[in-house]
Design a protein around this motif. Structure first.
Motif, short mmCIF file in Angstrom:
data_model
loop_
_atom_site.label_atom_id
_atom_site.label_comp_id
_atom_site.label_asym_id
_atom_site.label_seq_id
_atom_site.Cartn_x
_atom_site.Cartn_y
_atom_site.Cartn_z
N ALA A 5 44.79 40.27 52.85
CA ALA A 5 45.03 38.97 51.79
C ALA A 5 44.26 38.85 51.12
O ALA A 5 44.48 38.89 49.68
N LEU A 6 42.99 38.81 51.46
CA LEU A 6 41.82 38.64 50.37
C LEU A 6 41.51 39.51 49.33
O LEU A 6 41.44 39.28 48.13
N SER A 7 41.77 40.63 49.53
CA SER A 7 41.48 41.73 48.58
C SER A 7 42.83 41.59 47.59
O SER A 7 42.74 41.86 46.35
N ALA A 8 43.98 41.39 48.32
CA ALA A 8 45.25 41.18 47.17
C ALA A 8 45.06 40.10 46.33
O ALA A 8 45.35 40.19 45.10
N HIS A 9 44.47 39.03 46.76
CA HIS A 9 44.35 37.54 46.03
C HIS A 9 43.38 37.94 44.92
O HIS A 9 43.51 37.72 43.96
N GLN A 10 42.19 38.77 45.11
CA GLN A 10 41.08 39.02 44.35
C GLN A 10 41.60 40.01 43.33
O GLN A 10 41.14 40.09 42.08
N GLY A 11 42.63 40.83 43.74
CA GLY A 11 42.99 41.68 42.62
C GLY A 11 43.57 41.32 41.69
O GLY A 11 43.86 41.59 40.55
N ARG A 12 44.56 40.27 42.10
CA ARG A 12 45.52 39.37 41.00
C ARG A 12 44.57 38.55 40.29
O ARG A 12 44.62 38.49 39.08
N ALA A 13 43.37 38.21 40.68
CA ALA A 13 42.59 37.32 39.77
C ALA A 13 41.83 38.13 39.04
O ALA A 13 41.53 37.87 37.80
N ALA A 14 41.41 39.22 39.23
CA ALA A 14 40.73 40.28 38.47
C ALA A 14 41.62 40.36 37.10
O ALA A 14 41.11 40.67 36.04
N THR A 15 42.90 40.72 37.22
CA THR A 15 43.80 41.08 36.20
C THR A 15 43.83 39.91 35.51
O THR A 15 44.26 39.85 34.12
N GLY A 16 43.42 38.65 35.82
CA GLY A 16 43.62 37.44 34.97
C GLY A 16 42.49 37.25 33.99
O GLY A 16 42.31 35.85 33.44
N GLY A 17 41.46 38.18 34.13
CA GLY A 17 40.35 37.91 33.11
C GLY A 17 39.15 37.48 33.86
O GLY A 17 38.10 37.31 33.16
N GLU A 18 39.00 37.25 35.21
CA GLU A 18 37.79 37.01 35.91
C GLU A 18 36.62 38.23 35.36
O GLU A 18 36.90 39.34 35.72
N PRO A 19 35.53 37.78 35.30
CA PRO A 19 34.47 38.95 35.30
C PRO A 19 34.33 39.68 36.31
O PRO A 19 34.29 39.03 37.39
N ALA A 20 33.93 40.84 36.29
CA ALA A 20 33.94 42.06 37.34
C ALA A 20 32.34 41.51 38.15
O ALA A 20 31.36 40.82 37.43
N ALA A 21 32.35 41.70 39.39
CA ALA A 21 31.19 41.35 40.13
C ALA A 21 29.90 42.40 39.56
O ALA A 21 30.33 43.40 39.00
N VAL A 22 28.67 41.89 39.79
CA VAL A 22 27.63 42.79 39.27
C VAL A 22 27.67 43.93 40.15
O VAL A 22 27.78 44.08 41.25
N GLY A 23 27.29 45.14 39.39
CA GLY A 23 27.49 46.57 39.90
C GLY A 23 26.56 47.00 41.08
O GLY A 23 26.73 47.63 41.62
N GLN A 24 25.25 46.08 40.84
CA GLN A 24 24.19 46.65 41.74
C GLN A 24 24.40 46.24 43.17
O GLN A 24 23.91 46.96 44.17
N VAL A 25 25.46 45.18 43.52
CA VAL A 25 25.81 45.12 45.10
C VAL A 25 27.06 45.71 45.57
O VAL A 25 28.24 45.55 44.77
N ASP A 26 26.92 46.50 46.68
CA ASP A 26 28.16 47.19 47.15
C ASP A 26 28.33 46.55 48.39
O ASP A 26 27.75 46.48 49.38
N VAL A 27 29.74 45.75 48.46
CA VAL A 27 30.32 45.25 49.45
C VAL A 27 30.95 46.15 50.37
O VAL A 27 31.20 45.67 51.51
N ALA A 28 31.23 47.34 50.11
CA ALA A 28 31.84 48.46 50.92
C ALA A 28 31.14 48.51 52.62
O ALA A 28 31.96 48.52 53.44
N PRO A 29 29.76 48.62 52.40
CA PRO A 29 29.40 48.98 53.65
C PRO A 29 29.56 47.62 54.56
O PRO A 29 29.94 47.93 55.79
N CYS A 30 29.67 46.53 54.08
CA CYS A 30 29.84 45.41 54.84
C CYS A 30 31.33 45.34 55.37
O CYS A 30 31.41 45.23 56.61
N LEU A 31 32.06 45.56 54.56
CA LEU A 31 33.31 45.76 54.96
C LEU A 31 33.89 46.84 55.92
O LEU A 31 34.52 46.58 56.96
#
Length: 242
Positions: A5-31
């Motif tokens: 649910a969180l991924s879907a919500h944030q995907g919608r937020a990104a399309t609304g013009g929210e700046p992308a997260a800083v590229g140096q940090v990778d959340v994938a290993p945590c998830l």
């Protein structure tokens, strides 16, 4: 479910013009580590994201929710609540996270906070089935507890009309008052369950005899009112008969 649910919500937020997260940090290993229930890897990988000041808000929220869910799964309730609370401060539109935190409050025995979180989840998503079921169950439980508190420490009779010394003693003791009310309710139950009018009459005579002895013997040397009331309640509840 929370992560989806969180991924879907944030995907919608990104399309609304929210700046992308800083590229140096990778959340994938945590998830990945939290999804695999690998506590050791998740502890390190999620901390790398959460404690990094360069982490963008969307990834920070993802990491907090993921770690919170893992901590909750392993009964680290307080730490899980802390992660969920921080995530909700960053993004207070996450119905699943409110519901999950509410369930943790419930495990801690904090019913008011649990109801508050279930209600928050429903305000965000009125169709949230799990939050609706949780909220309804807790509202009913709080109503029941409130009703019990309203009569706690009150006997079956009106203390304003108490004249006998034993009645005044019962009114002056919450424990004795509760016992009196329980005896009254138990006697009413056994009368309802009587197999015949004759049996009901016999049972009521026993109750009347108990009250008469209580009134007569209270204050005499060796008479223990609390013990007498407990014995009567035990008998009514079937410990010694019926």
């Amino acid at each position: 479910m929370i992560l989806c649910a969180l991924s879907a919500h944030q995907g919608r937020a990104a399309t609304g013009g929210e700046p992308a997260a800083v590229g140096q940090v990778d959340v994938a290993p945590c998830l990945a580590a939290t999804s695999a229930d690998d506590v050791e890897k998740a502890t390190s990988a999620c901390a790398d994201v959460i404690d990094n000041e360069k982490t963008g808000k969307p990834d920070l929220v993802k990491a907090l929710v993921a770690r919170g869910a893992l901590l909750a799964l392993h009964d680290q309730i307080d730490r899980a609540i802390a992660d969920y609370s921080r995530a909700l401060l960053l993004d207070p539109s996450l119905a699943d996270v409110f519901n999950a935190r509410g369930e943790l409050w419930l495990k801690k025995g904090d019913r008011p906070k649990a109801v508050q979180d279930f209600g928050a989840a429903l305000r965000i998503n009125p169709n949230h089935g799990k939050a609706r079921a949780n909220h309804k169950a807790m509202a009913q439980e709080l109503e029941r507890l409130g009703a019990q508190m309203a009569i706690a420490g009150k006997p079956s009779f009106n203390c304003a009309r108490a004249r006998r010394a034993v009645e005044k003693a019962i009114c002056g003791s919450p424990e004795l008052a509760d016992l009196d009310r329980e005896i009254f309710a138990a006697n009413a139950r056994v009368l309802r369950e009587a197999r015949s009018p004759v049996e009901a009459k016999t049972l009521q005579r026993e109750q009347d005899d108990f009250i008469a002895r209580r009134n007569t013997e209270f204050g005499r040397a060796g008479y223990d009112l609390k013990k007498a009331m407990k014995d009567r309640l035990q008998r009514l509840n079937g410990v010694d008969g019926y």
